[in-house]
Design an enzyme around this catalytic site. Structure first.
Site, short mmCIF file in Angstrom:
data_model
loop_
_atom_site.label_atom_id
_atom_site.label_comp_id
_atom_site.label_asym_id
_atom_site.label_seq_id
_atom_site.Cartn_x
_atom_site.Cartn_y
_atom_site.Cartn_z
N CYS A 62 -15.34 26.18 -22.54
CA CYS A 62 -14.43 27.30 -22.37
C CYS A 62 -14.73 28.14 -21.13
CB CYS A 62 -14.45 28.18 -23.62
SG CYS A 62 -14.12 27.21 -25.11
N HIS B 184 -14.88 37.71 -23.60
CA HIS B 184 -14.59 36.37 -24.12
C HIS B 184 -13.89 36.51 -25.46
CE1 HIS B 184 -14.95 32.09 -24.42
NE2 HIS B 184 -15.66 32.15 -25.53
N GLU C 90 -21.54 39.26 -27.87
CA GLU C 90 -21.06 39.74 -26.57
C GLU C 90 -21.12 41.26 -26.48
OE1 GLU C 90 -17.34 39.10 -23.45
OE2 GLU C 90 -17.12 38.44 -25.53
N LYS D 60 -7.40 37.31 -25.79
CA LYS D 60 -7.21 36.16 -26.68
C LYS D 60 -6.52 36.57 -27.99
CE LYS D 60 -11.04 33.22 -25.08
NZ LYS D 60 -11.69 34.13 -24.12
N HIS E 219 -7.06 31.14 -27.86
CA HIS E 219 -8.16 30.66 -27.03
C HIS E 219 -7.71 29.40 -26.31
CE1 HIS E 219 -11.88 29.81 -25.32
NE2 HIS E 219 -12.66 29.72 -26.39
N PHE F 80 -19.06 26.22 -25.40
CA PHE F 80 -19.96 25.39 -26.20
C PHE F 80 -20.97 24.71 -25.27
CE2 PHE F 80 -16.81 24.37 -29.91
CZ PHE F 80 -16.95 25.66 -30.37
#
Length: 417
Positions: free
Chosen positions: A165, A305, A316, A337, A342, A403
């Protein structure tokens, strides 16, 4: 080493909120959800039956039907967004040096739809291999920048970045560095992703990573809400034109903003979970500030994010508080998002566009779908819940994490001569 200043001179995007920059930005500012029931395949037997699809996209508006059939959807989106961005920047074959202009695009997965189709078709047969000659060229990640370069005869640096991502943020950072170091004058950068398919939805369902709020998809993406239950799959293509300041000024280009800096780090912790204290996220923001030559107090807005996952959102926010200290309470924070879903490898690109537009228009888009406060998050932080806020945004930071523990952050700021 003396490096060149870099500015944004063009933008193109196709998103779940609209298929051009104006519609995308209006959707963000007005808090529109792009989520709805999946139309690209029959999802009735899947645990998640909804996603944030790019709607009403007709690739033949950008290429002929024969060519479109030879290209995966993720590449179609990249081509369309690139055409928009180049047009927005006023660039064409008559006013560029093709050897000084390159393409770096990111995608986390690439041609999954093509891969799935070819393998499933093979499985229906008697074992005799009958694959399309376009199978591999449609699927591979690097084909998107390849097509863009061939379409516009761009002979500078050309490749893809892959970091889940964080892919398209890494692409933007790579393009920035190529320009700073004098390796090119103009770079086409950003990314695309299109994996709303049986394999994509089924795979992420198996990980228990996605929301299953099928009764109310519009509110399913709930970053920072106590009842968040996972991310909503999205797809998108977003491209920005980066250009050295001297080159942009020489041709009288429109300038959106300056790209001040960027950085990349690793969590070195887990294949999918973030470091619980957000150490990788903390380090990438610190390094991005250092690269930009800025202090934390100079940042006004962070596009986080913020995927709407239980662990990721908290990690975060911990990182933001650790990096920004007391100034964290002066920041606007938002997770777009909540509206776009996402978009995986394209997330960094569409969120970079959101950050750029916040600097241009002095508006912070909201984090929608907030209903219940999370006791693990400091209520004094301004998450820009549910409604856009007007404020001066001199500089914005955009985070993306992938990831594998990949972290990337970029900073954009108002252009001052």
């Amino acid at each position: 080493m003396q490096t060149k200043r870099v500015v944004v001179t063009g933008i193109g995007c196709l998103t779940p909120l609209g298929n051009n920059l104006e519609d995308y930005w209006n959707g963000l500012v007005n808090g529109v959800s792009g989520a709805d029931m999946i139309t690209q395949f029959d999802a009735s037997k899947f645990r998640t039956k909804f996603a944030c699809e790019v709607k009403n996209f007709d690739p033949t508006e950008y290429m002929d039907r024969k060519d479109a059939r030879k290209i995966d959807r993720f590449t179609q989106l990249a081509i369309a967004a690139s055409d928009q961005a180049l047009n927005d920047a006023g660039l064409n074959k008559d006013n560029i040096d093709p050897d000084r202009m390159g393409v770096v695009l990111g995608s986390g997965i690439g041609g999954l739809i093509t891969f799935q189709h070819e393998v499933m078709e093979f499985g229906k047969g008697d074992g005799t291999p009958r694959y399309s000659p376009f199978f591999i060229p449609k699927m591979i990640l690097d084909i998107a920048p390849g097509h863009v370069s061939m379409r516009h005869n761009l002979r500078g640096p050309n490749y893809s970045t892959v970091s889940a991502c964080a892919s398209s943020t890494h692409a933007i950072i790579n393009a920035l560095d190529l320009l700073r170091l004098g390796k090119a004058d103009i770079m086409v950068t950003g990314g695309s992703e299109a994996v709303i398919s049986e394999a994509g939805i089924g795979g992420f369902n198996a990980m228990k990573a996605m929301s299953e709020r099928n009764d109310d998809p519009k509110t399913a993406s709930r970053p920072y809400d106590k009842d968040r239950d996972g991310f909503v799959m999205g797809e998108a293509g977003a491209i920005i034109i980066l250009e050295t300041l001297e080159h942009a000024l020489a041709r009288g280009a429109k300038i959106y903003c300056e790209v001040a800096g960027g950085a990349a780090t690793a969590d070195a912790y887990h294949i999918t979970a973030p470091h619980p204290e957000g150490l990788g996220a903390q380090n990438v923001m610190i390094k991005a500030l250092e690269d930009a030559g800025m202090t934390s107090e100079e940042i006004d807005y962070i596009n986080t994010h913020g995927t709407s996952t239980p662990l990721g959102d908290i990690a975060e926010v911990k990182a933001i508080v650790n990096v920004f200290g007391d100034h964290a309470y002066n920041l606007n924070i938002s997770a777009t998002k909540s509206m776009t879903g996402h978009c995986l490898g394209a997330a960094g690109a569409i969120e970079a566009v959101a950050a750029i537009q916040s600097v241009v228009h002095d508006i912070v888009p909201p984090t929608i779908n907030h209903f219940t406060d999370d006791d693990d998050l400091d209520p004094k932080l301004n998450f820009t819940f549910n409604k856009a806020q007007k404020r001066v945004v001199n500089a914005a930071l955009s985070n993306t994490f992938g990831f594998g523990g990949h972290n990337a952050a970029i900073i954009v700021k108002k252009y001052i001569a």
